[in-house]
Every structure is written in C-alpha cells, then in structure tokens.
Design a protein around this motif. Structure first.
Motif, PDB file in Angstrom:
ATOM      1  N   ARG A  48       0.827  -1.201   0.000  1.00 46.89           N
ATOM      2  CA  ARG A  48       0.000   0.000   0.000  1.00 46.89           C
ATOM      3  C   ARG A  48       0.869   1.261   0.000  1.00 46.89           C
ATOM      4  O   ARG A  48       0.364   2.370  -0.166  1.00 46.89           O
ATOM      5  N   ASP A  49       2.178   1.099   0.210  1.00 43.92           N
ATOM      6  CA  ASP A  49       3.140   2.193   0.178  1.00 43.92           C
ATOM      7  C   ASP A  49       4.163   1.926  -0.917  1.00 43.92           C
ATOM      8  O   ASP A  49       4.339   0.791  -1.354  1.00 43.92           O
ATOM      9  N   ALA A  50       4.873   2.973  -1.312  1.00 43.84           N
ATOM     10  CA  ALA A  50       6.085   2.788  -2.109  1.00 43.84           C
ATOM     11  C   ALA A  50       7.158   2.239  -1.173  1.00 43.84           C
ATOM     12  O   ALA A  50       7.418   2.821  -0.117  1.00 43.84           O
ATOM     13  N   ILE A  51       7.750   1.111  -1.529  1.00 43.29           N
ATOM     14  CA  ILE A  51       8.683   0.447  -0.622  1.00 43.29           C
ATOM     15  C   ILE A  51       9.894  -0.095  -1.383  1.00 43.29           C
ATOM     16  O   ILE A  51       9.906  -0.151  -2.609  1.00 43.29           O
ATOM     17  N   ILE A  52      10.889  -0.507  -0.589  1.00 46.32           N
ATOM     18  CA  ILE A  52      11.972  -1.349  -1.079  1.00 46.32           C
ATOM     19  C   ILE A  52      11.650  -2.769  -0.624  1.00 46.32           C
ATOM     20  O   ILE A  52      11.415  -3.014   0.561  1.00 46.32           O
ATOM     21  N   LEU A 106       3.310 -11.968   6.668  1.00 42.99           N
ATOM     22  CA  LEU A 106       3.192 -10.516   6.562  1.00 42.99           C
ATOM     23  C   LEU A 106       4.057  -9.796   7.587  1.00 42.99           C
ATOM     24  O   LEU A 106       4.697  -8.786   7.267  1.00 42.99           O
ATOM     25  N   ASN A 107       4.068 -10.284   8.814  1.00 45.16           N
ATOM     26  CA  ASN A 107       4.900  -9.637   9.833  1.00 45.16           C
ATOM     27  C   ASN A 107       6.349  -9.547   9.371  1.00 45.16           C
ATOM     28  O   ASN A 107       7.017  -8.523   9.546  1.00 45.16           O
ATOM     29  N   THR A 108       6.826 -10.643   8.795  1.00 42.52           N
ATOM     30  CA  THR A 108       8.219 -10.689   8.371  1.00 42.52           C
ATOM     31  C   THR A 108       8.486  -9.721   7.230  1.00 42.52           C
ATOM     32  O   THR A 108       9.440  -8.935   7.260  1.00 42.52           O
ATOM     33  N   THR A 117      13.318   0.043   3.298  1.00 39.54           N
ATOM     34  CA  THR A 117      12.804   1.313   2.785  1.00 39.54           C
ATOM     35  C   THR A 117      13.438   2.491   3.505  1.00 39.54           C
ATOM     36  O   THR A 117      13.867   3.468   2.869  1.00 39.54           O
ATOM     37  N   MET A 118      13.522   2.431   4.829  1.00 36.97           N
ATOM     38  CA  MET A 118      14.186   3.511   5.565  1.00 36.97           C
ATOM     39  C   MET A 118      15.661   3.589   5.183  1.00 36.97           C
ATOM     40  O   MET A 118      16.221   4.680   5.012  1.00 36.97           O
ATOM     41  N   SER A 268      14.488   1.589  14.644  1.00 41.21           N
ATOM     42  CA  SER A 268      13.304   2.455  14.621  1.00 41.21           C
ATOM     43  C   SER A 268      12.543   2.453  13.309  1.00 41.21           C
ATOM     44  O   SER A 268      11.645   3.279  13.129  1.00 41.21           O
ATOM     45  N   ALA A 269      12.863   1.584  12.385  1.00 37.69           N
ATOM     46  CA  ALA A 269      12.167   1.600  11.097  1.00 37.69           C
ATOM     47  C   ALA A 269      10.709   1.178  11.280  1.00 37.69           C
ATOM     48  O   ALA A 269      10.420   0.157  11.897  1.00 37.69           O
ATOM     49  N   PRO A 270       9.755   1.952  10.730  1.00 34.54           N
ATOM     50  CA  PRO A 270       8.346   1.545  10.805  1.00 34.54           C
ATOM     51  C   PRO A 270       8.059   0.406   9.848  1.00 34.54           C
ATOM     52  O   PRO A 270       8.716   0.267   8.805  1.00 34.54           O
ATOM     53  N   ALA A 271       7.084  -0.414  10.173  1.00 31.12           N
ATOM     54  CA  ALA A 271       6.694  -1.507   9.288  1.00 31.12           C
ATOM     55  C   ALA A 271       6.093  -0.948   8.012  1.00 31.12           C
ATOM     56  O   ALA A 271       5.365   0.046   8.023  1.00 31.12           O
ATOM     57  N   ALA A 272       6.402  -1.582   6.900  1.00 28.25           N
ATOM     58  CA  ALA A 272       5.794  -1.208   5.626  1.00 28.25           C
ATOM     59  C   ALA A 272       4.340  -1.660   5.621  1.00 28.25           C
ATOM     60  O   ALA A 272       3.971  -2.671   6.233  1.00 28.25           O
TER      61      ALA A 272
END
Length: 281
Positions: A48-52, A106-108, A117-118, A268-272
């Motif tokens: 749902r986001d732009a991600i790596i 999904l969690n992984t 992504t961060m 501290s990276a938020p989950a995608a």
C-alpha cells in the motif's frame, strides 16, 4: 520453492519456531472451525506504500511449510523499489494453510521491507558522500534478517557481532585507563580489526599510535568531523556515528568520512504497509 539462504540463518528453523509461537498446542482454531479442509484460496500480496522489497522468499517459506503444493509466484525482486499498489506475490492453494501462515508471512515482510525502505532513504540522502553502515541495534534473534534488509536498502553491514571485530568504546577506555592502552591491549590479544571510538580530536593520535585500524568519530559536529578527517589523513577508515538523522546525514557525508553508521535503520524503522487479500478459488 526459491533457493533463498543467508549465512548463519536457518530458514526452516525460523519458520518452524515462528509458526509454533502462533499456533500453540491447539492450532489455528478459527480456521479449523470455519474453513472446510478442502477449501482453496487465491491471494495477492501487495504494497500500500512505495517500498523497497525485502523478505518475500521468507514469506514463501511460511506458506509452503503448511501447504507444500501451494502455487506461489513472487512478482518483485528483493531490493527493488516498487510503487504503492504494486503486487508482490500471487498465491493459490489450501485456504486453511494460507490463513494460518498469513500473519507470520506478513509480519516478516512488513518488518524487513520497512527496514529496507528507511535504509534507502538514508542512502539517497547521503548521496554517495560516504558508505552507510548499520549497527548491532537489532531485535534479538533477528540480526541476520535485519542486516539482510539493510543490504537490500543499499547499506553495508557493520560487524555482525562481538566476535568479528573489536570495538573499543568509552566503557572499555574507562577500565583500561586510556584510549591508547585499550587499543594496545587489543593489539596484544592478536585482534586484526580494531575499531576505536573517539569523542575528542585529541584522542585520535594516541588511538592510531596504539594500533587502531578504524576510528569511530562519536557525536562530533560537521566541523569536528572535517578536522578529524584532515588529521587522520587517510591512515585508517573513519566513521561518523551518533545522532545521525535524514536531515543531517547529507552534510555529514561531505566531511570526507569513509562511513556513516545509523542505528535507527534497524532500531526504529516503521513496518511497511503490506496486505494480503484472498478470494475463493
């Protein structure tokens, strides 16, 4: 099944332990009660986001552990930048297996893609002025996976643990009595790679004279970093560390340091935002 593997990481054991944590002794009681044993689902995992992208082969392993015959097509490469709405994986197989494995998978992927992504954001902000490093600030038990994710984002791994390089920090110095004495002890122990943390420019020459092979310039501002790099004059790699943010990393990279290390990549990276939608096959 993909041939995904990481040195020092047992994928099968990770999948078993993660599923065991979720299933407990009774199993997926909801799916067992509600979903017929022979029901089949088709599903699509999308972002749902732009991600790596990071972690899709691990997600595949969760689904195959519960339905070895499941048809799985991975639609994005690890380390690829994908836009919001991109499909990542297509699945078809036993409905109970899909629902049971869904959250672990999904969690992984959400966690690893969030780190990747961060990391890419920091790499882009650094703009090639230095090499981005991760740190040991990882969730216990997930270090190999999290450091894999930083690589997918474009970073380089710092030491993997306490075993592959010495890092002399302020507490080691306090016990040894000085930066130079701590470094000398590491040299005497036969350690090849000796990273020495220095808080003040006055510590640089004693550290180098005692055998430091890498200097960690801790919590220095841009002017102090430039002066330190000039003093070191290429004799050993230099690393800026401490309080680095997206807003400051670009300026830090212009000081001439070899590396910039950032703990928040894994800390501290938020989950995608990645989802998985099912439909009856």
């Amino acid at each position: 099944m993909s041939d995904f593997s990481l040195p020092g990481f047992d994928l099968s054991a990770f999948v078993r332990a993660t599923l065991a944590e979720d299933l407990g002794a009774e199993g997926d009681i909801t799916s067992l009660a509600v979903i017929p044993a022979d029901a089949r689902f088709e599903g699509v995992m999308d972002s749902r986001d732009a991600i790596i992208v990071a972690g899709l082969p691990i997600a595949e392993a969760f689904f195959r552990a519960l339905d070895p015959e499941m048809e799985i097509e991975i639609l994005a490469e690890e380390g690829a930048a994908v836009p919001a709405g991109a499909d990542l994986m297509r699945l078809s197989g036993n409905a109970r297996a899909m629902l049971t494995a869904e959250r672990s998978a999904l969690n992984t992927v959400q966690h690893l893609a969030g780190i990747a992504t961060m990391t890419r954001q920091y790499v882009d902000a650094l703009a090639g002025g230095a090499t981005l490093l991760d740190t040991r600030k990882t969730i216990p038990g997930l270090r190999v996976l999290e450091k894999y994710a930083t690589r997918m984002g474009g970073a380089t791994n710092h030491r993997m643990g306490l075993w592959d390089a010495a890092m002399i920090k302020d507490n080691h110095v306090a016990v040894a009595g000085s930066v130079a004495e701590a470094a000398r002890r590491a040299v005497a122990a036969g350690i090849k790679d000796i990273i020495v943390e220095v808080d003040h420019i006055e510590q640089i020459e004693p550290a180098l004279g005692a055998g430091a092979t890498h200097l960690l310039l801790d919590n220095m501002n841009v002017e102090q970093l430039r002066a330190s790099v000039e003093l070191v004059a290429g004799r050993v790699p230099t690393e800026a560390s401490g309080g680095v943010t997206l807003e400051t990393i670009g300026a830090i990279g212009t000081t001439g340091v070899t590396y910039v290390s950032v703990g928040r990549l894994t800390q501290s990276a938020p989950a995608a935002d990645i989802g998985l939608d099912f439909a009856l096959a």
